[in-house]
Structures are given as structure tokens and as C-alpha cells.
Write a protein that holds these residues in place. Structure first.
Motif, PDB file in Angstrom:
ATOM      1  N   ASP A   1      -0.295  15.022  10.599  1.00 45.62           N
ATOM      2  CA  ASP A   1       0.022  13.698  11.134  1.00 45.62           C
ATOM      3  C   ASP A   1      -1.093  12.700  10.769  1.00 45.62           C
ATOM      4  O   ASP A   1      -1.708  12.088  11.650  1.00 45.62           O
ATOM      5  CB  ASP A   1       0.185  13.757  12.654  1.00 45.62           C
ATOM      6  CG  ASP A   1      -1.070  14.261  13.363  1.00 45.62           C
ATOM      7  OD1 ASP A   1      -1.967  14.829  12.688  1.00 45.62           O
ATOM      8  OD2 ASP A   1      -1.166  14.069  14.592  1.00 45.62           O
ATOM      9  N   PRO A   2      -1.353  12.523   9.467  1.00 47.60           N
ATOM     10  CA  PRO A   2      -2.484  11.663   9.079  1.00 47.60           C
ATOM     11  C   PRO A   2      -2.358  10.232   9.586  1.00 47.60           C
ATOM     12  O   PRO A   2      -3.377   9.610   9.904  1.00 47.60           O
ATOM     13  CB  PRO A   2      -2.460  11.720   7.546  1.00 47.60           C
ATOM     14  CG  PRO A   2      -1.072  12.152   7.187  1.00 47.60           C
ATOM     15  CD  PRO A   2      -0.656  13.068   8.293  1.00 47.60           C
ATOM     16  N   ALA A   3      -1.142   9.705   9.685  1.00 45.58           N
ATOM     17  CA  ALA A   3      -0.991   8.340  10.198  1.00 45.58           C
ATOM     18  C   ALA A   3      -1.453   8.251  11.644  1.00 45.58           C
ATOM     19  O   ALA A   3      -2.141   7.300  12.037  1.00 45.58           O
ATOM     20  CB  ALA A   3       0.464   7.888  10.065  1.00 45.58           C
ATOM     21  N   ASP A   4      -1.092   9.257  12.457  1.00 47.31           N
ATOM     22  CA  ASP A   4      -1.540   9.270  13.850  1.00 47.31           C
ATOM     23  C   ASP A   4      -3.050   9.414  13.934  1.00 47.31           C
ATOM     24  O   ASP A   4      -3.709   8.773  14.774  1.00 47.31           O
ATOM     25  CB  ASP A   4      -0.865  10.413  14.609  1.00 47.31           C
ATOM     26  CG  ASP A   4       0.619  10.187  14.830  1.00 47.31           C
ATOM     27  OD1 ASP A   4       1.066   9.029  14.709  1.00 47.31           O
ATOM     28  OD2 ASP A   4       1.331  11.170  15.103  1.00 47.31           O
ATOM     29  N   HIS A   5      -3.612  10.259  13.082  1.00 49.07           N
ATOM     30  CA  HIS A   5      -5.062  10.451  13.062  1.00 49.07           C
ATOM     31  C   HIS A   5      -5.768   9.132  12.744  1.00 49.07           C
ATOM     32  O   HIS A   5      -6.722   8.730  13.422  1.00 49.07           O
ATOM     33  CB  HIS A   5      -5.425  11.517  12.030  1.00 49.07           C
ATOM     34  CG  HIS A   5      -6.879  11.861  11.997  1.00 49.07           C
ATOM     35  ND1 HIS A   5      -7.462  12.482  10.921  1.00 49.07           N
ATOM     36  CD2 HIS A   5      -7.880  11.664  12.901  1.00 49.07           C
ATOM     37  CE1 HIS A   5      -8.748  12.649  11.156  1.00 49.07           C
ATOM     38  NE2 HIS A   5      -9.021  12.171  12.355  1.00 49.07           N
ATOM     39  N   LEU A   6      -5.279   8.436  11.718  1.00 49.40           N
ATOM     40  CA  LEU A   6      -5.888   7.164  11.346  1.00 49.40           C
ATOM     41  C   LEU A   6      -5.715   6.111  12.442  1.00 49.40           C
ATOM     42  O   LEU A   6      -6.629   5.303  12.679  1.00 49.40           O
ATOM     43  CB  LEU A   6      -5.276   6.674  10.036  1.00 49.40           C
ATOM     44  CG  LEU A   6      -5.771   7.420   8.790  1.00 49.40           C
ATOM     45  CD1 LEU A   6      -4.787   7.262   7.628  1.00 49.40           C
ATOM     46  CD2 LEU A   6      -7.162   6.907   8.385  1.00 49.40           C
ATOM     47  N   ALA A   7      -4.594   6.129  13.119  1.00 46.81           N
ATOM     48  CA  ALA A   7      -4.398   5.206  14.236  1.00 46.81           C
ATOM     49  C   ALA A   7      -5.401   5.491  15.354  1.00 46.81           C
ATOM     50  O   ALA A   7      -5.918   4.563  16.003  1.00 46.81           O
ATOM     51  CB  ALA A   7      -2.967   5.304  14.756  1.00 46.81           C
ATOM     52  N   GLU A   8      -5.690   6.776  15.590  1.00 44.14           N
ATOM     53  CA  GLU A   8      -6.695   7.146  16.589  1.00 44.14           C
ATOM     54  C   GLU A   8      -8.066   6.614  16.186  1.00 44.14           C
ATOM     55  O   GLU A   8      -8.823   6.092  17.022  1.00 44.14           O
ATOM     56  CB  GLU A   8      -6.746   8.667  16.725  1.00 44.14           C
ATOM     57  CG  GLU A   8      -5.504   9.295  17.344  1.00 44.14           C
ATOM     58  CD  GLU A   8      -5.464  10.801  17.147  1.00 44.14           C
ATOM     59  OE1 GLU A   8      -6.476  11.379  16.671  1.00 44.14           O
ATOM     60  OE2 GLU A   8      -4.418  11.412  17.451  1.00 44.14           O
ATOM     61  N   LEU A   9      -8.408   6.751  14.891  1.00 41.06           N
ATOM     62  CA  LEU A   9      -9.698   6.254  14.416  1.00 41.06           C
ATOM     63  C   LEU A   9      -9.779   4.736  14.587  1.00 41.06           C
ATOM     64  O   LEU A   9     -10.814   4.201  15.000  1.00 41.06           O
ATOM     65  CB  LEU A   9      -9.900   6.625  12.945  1.00 41.06           C
ATOM     66  CG  LEU A   9      -9.966   8.119  12.612  1.00 41.06           C
ATOM     67  CD1 LEU A   9     -10.218   8.321  11.122  1.00 41.06           C
ATOM     68  CD2 LEU A   9     -11.061   8.801  13.429  1.00 41.06           C
TER      69      LEU A   9
ATOM     70  N   SER B   1       0.816  -1.207   0.000  1.00 38.91           N
ATOM     71  CA  SER B   1       0.000   0.000   0.000  1.00 38.91           C
ATOM     72  C   SER B   1       0.849   1.254   0.000  1.00 38.91           C
ATOM     73  O   SER B   1       1.974   1.272   0.510  1.00 38.91           O
ATOM     74  CB  SER B   1      -0.928   0.014   1.223  1.00 38.91           C
ATOM     75  OG  SER B   1      -1.714   1.188   1.238  1.00 38.91           O
ATOM     76  N   SER B   2       0.267   2.319  -0.564  1.00 43.94           N
ATOM     77  CA  SER B   2       0.863   3.655  -0.487  1.00 43.94           C
ATOM     78  C   SER B   2       0.096   4.530   0.495  1.00 43.94           C
ATOM     79  O   SER B   2       0.239   5.752   0.495  1.00 43.94           O
ATOM     80  CB  SER B   2       0.857   4.308  -1.875  1.00 43.94           C
ATOM     81  OG  SER B   2      -0.474   4.457  -2.363  1.00 43.94           O
ATOM     82  N   ALA B   3      -0.744   3.910   1.338  1.00 46.02           N
ATOM     83  CA  ALA B   3      -1.596   4.642   2.271  1.00 46.02           C
ATOM     84  C   ALA B   3      -0.780   5.368   3.335  1.00 46.02           C
ATOM     85  O   ALA B   3       0.335   4.964   3.659  1.00 46.02           O
ATOM     86  CB  ALA B   3      -2.571   3.687   2.949  1.00 46.02           C
ATOM     87  N   PRO B   4      -1.349   6.449   3.916  1.00 49.47           N
ATOM     88  CA  PRO B   4      -0.651   7.170   4.990  1.00 49.47           C
ATOM     89  C   PRO B   4      -0.338   6.297   6.200  1.00 49.47           C
ATOM     90  O   PRO B   4       0.691   6.467   6.844  1.00 49.47           O
ATOM     91  CB  PRO B   4      -1.634   8.290   5.371  1.00 49.47           C
ATOM     92  CG  PRO B   4      -2.519   8.462   4.197  1.00 49.47           C
ATOM     93  CD  PRO B   4      -2.626   7.106   3.563  1.00 49.47           C
ATOM     94  N   LEU B   5      -1.241   5.358   6.500  1.00 49.85           N
ATOM     95  CA  LEU B   5      -1.021   4.426   7.603  1.00 49.85           C
ATOM     96  C   LEU B   5      -0.924   3.017   7.041  1.00 49.85           C
ATOM     97  O   LEU B   5      -1.766   2.599   6.233  1.00 49.85           O
ATOM     98  CB  LEU B   5      -2.163   4.497   8.614  1.00 49.85           C
ATOM     99  CG  LEU B   5      -2.071   3.532   9.803  1.00 49.85           C
ATOM    100  CD1 LEU B   5      -0.886   3.869  10.690  1.00 49.85           C
ATOM    101  CD2 LEU B   5      -3.368   3.531  10.610  1.00 49.85           C
ATOM    102  N   GLY B   6       0.093   2.283   7.443  1.00 51.84           N
ATOM    103  CA  GLY B   6       0.223   0.898   7.005  1.00 51.84           C
ATOM    104  C   GLY B   6       0.756   0.744   5.605  1.00 51.84           C
ATOM    105  O   GLY B   6       0.545  -0.293   4.959  1.00 51.84           O
TER     106      GLY B   6
END
Length: 223
Positions: free
Chosen positions: A59-67, A32-37
Motif C-alpha cells: 500500500d505505498p500510496a497509504d504509506h506516503l500519505a502517512e509520511l 505524474s506516474s507516482a504511487p501517490l498523486g
């Protein structure tokens, strides 16, 4: 393997903001090229989350981790963001390959075009194509990378057929997932066993998703 995603929402800034969640029955191998993972590895879930066009977090990766934490998702996963209302996801299948795409083409670009000059503060336009692909056979690492290229080529073909002189948008992302075990398939190109149906399914999904005018989710409640 992946099942159809669940459409849910989370509360942010006084609004119910939609997101899609895939919960496979067992961990899958992903590229994947996604911000998280992003990258290559085993992943337990996938999230595609709508955000407002005013989104400014760095910090989109942190945001997605929060979700993911709010959703009770465990372990590593893939997280994507888009200004598109993810309820408008388009699903296509071909020869055992399944594709889900959220298609926003408001900021079409040619990948190798010169950087445009800044032009003040234009009205933001929804411009992200997020593609999630499920292949039912174990792909080797090289085939996974090849599958990303094939998906991108098919996306670009659809965009051209929609009448846009563009290869994509600046923020497109893709995730290709397959079983984590079994004999690895060596090829993922557009004439390979799994790359050919992948290309057809991605092309059909992007063509259908880009055929109408996509209104950014945040524009709808902003009036």
C-alpha cells in the motif's frame, strides 16, 4: 514555483530514513506516474522517500500519505519511493526548467523485452529512477503528457550513453509540475519551447546520477 527540496528524515524500524520534501509557495499543476498523486491535477507538495531494499508494503500510496501527515503537509501531493539515498539527488537546470533526479540503475530493463524466468532469490539491487521536473510555464494537458514522454526519452538516452542496454528500470516514476494558471502551452515534445530544455536537463541529471556505483541506502547500515 518549486524551491530546492528540504532533506529530512523519519523514524522507521529504529532507523532515521531520509526523504526529500518540496513545498512550493502555491499549488502547482502536475502530471505524474507516482504511487501517490499520480495522474493530472493540482498538487501542493512533493515527497521523494527512501525505503529499504526489503520494502514489502503493498500500500505505498497509504504509506506516503502517512509520511505526508507526519510532515504536516496539507492537501493533495505527489509521493515517490526509492531504494536510493535521496540525499544523493542530482539537480540540473536548463532554460528555466529545473530537474531533480535520484538515479538507481541496478535493475536495468528493456521495456518490451520478454519477462525473465524466476531465478530464486537474487540479492536486491537498487533500481529506481525518480525524476521531478519544474517547468515555469503553464502546460496544457496534452503538453503535460508530452513532457512525460520527453523526460522518458531523455532518461533512456542517458542510460544508453552510460553503456546499459536498457530503457529504464521496472519502477521508474516521473512528475512534471508547472503553474496552475496562465495561457496553456500546447506542446511538450523534445523540440518544443519547454520540452527541449526539459530534455537536456533530464538527460544531464540522469547521466550524472548514473555515472557512479549507487549503493542502496539500506545496504550501508546493514554492513
Amino acid at each position: 514555483m518549486l524551491t530546492e527540496p528540504t532533506l529530512t528524515s523519519r523514524r522507521e524500524d529504529g532507523r532515521e530514513v531520509p526523504l526529500l520534501v518540496w513545498r512550493p509557495g502555491r499549488p502547482l499543476l502536475a502530471v505524474s506516474s507516482a504511487p501517490l498523486g499520480g495522474g493530472i491535477g493540482v498538487r501542493n507538495w512533493v515527497v521523494n522517500a527512501t525505503v529499504p531494499m526489503s520494502y514489502h508494503r503493498d500500500d505505498p500510496a497509504d504509506h506516503l500519505a502517512e509520511l505526508a501527515d507526519q510532515l504536516g503537509l496539507d492537501g493533495p501531493g505527489v509521493g515517490l519511493l526509492t531504494g536510493v539515498d535521496v540525499a544523493e539527488v542530482v539537480t540540473r537546470a536548463d532554460g528555466g526548467v529545473h530537474v531533480w533526479a535520484t538515479v538507481g540503475l541496478g535493475t536495468p530493463v528493456q521495456a518490451a523485452a520478454a519477462e525473465p524466468e524466476p531465478a530464486g532469490c537474487p540479492t536486491p539491487r537498487v533500481g529506481t529512477v525518480n525524476i521531478v521536473v519544474q517547468v515555469p510555464a503553464r502546460l496544457g494537458d496534452a503538453a503535460l503528457v508530452n513532457a512525460v514522454a520527453t523526460a522518458t526519452e531523455a532518461k533512456t538516452q542517458a542510460i544508453r550513453e552510460l553503456g546499459l542496454t536498457a530503457t529504464g528500470t521496472p519502477t521508474d516514476a516521473v512528475a512534471v509540475l508547472c503553474p496552475a494558471d496562465g495561457p496553456p502551452v500546447a506542446y511538450g515534445g523534445p523540440r518544443s519551447t519547454w520540452g527541449a530544455p526539459l530534455a537536456r536537463a533530464v538527460h544531464a541529471a540522469v547521466l550524472a546520477g548514473g555515472a557512479g556505483t549507487v549503493v542502496p541506502w539500506s545496504d550501508r547500515w546493514a554492513g
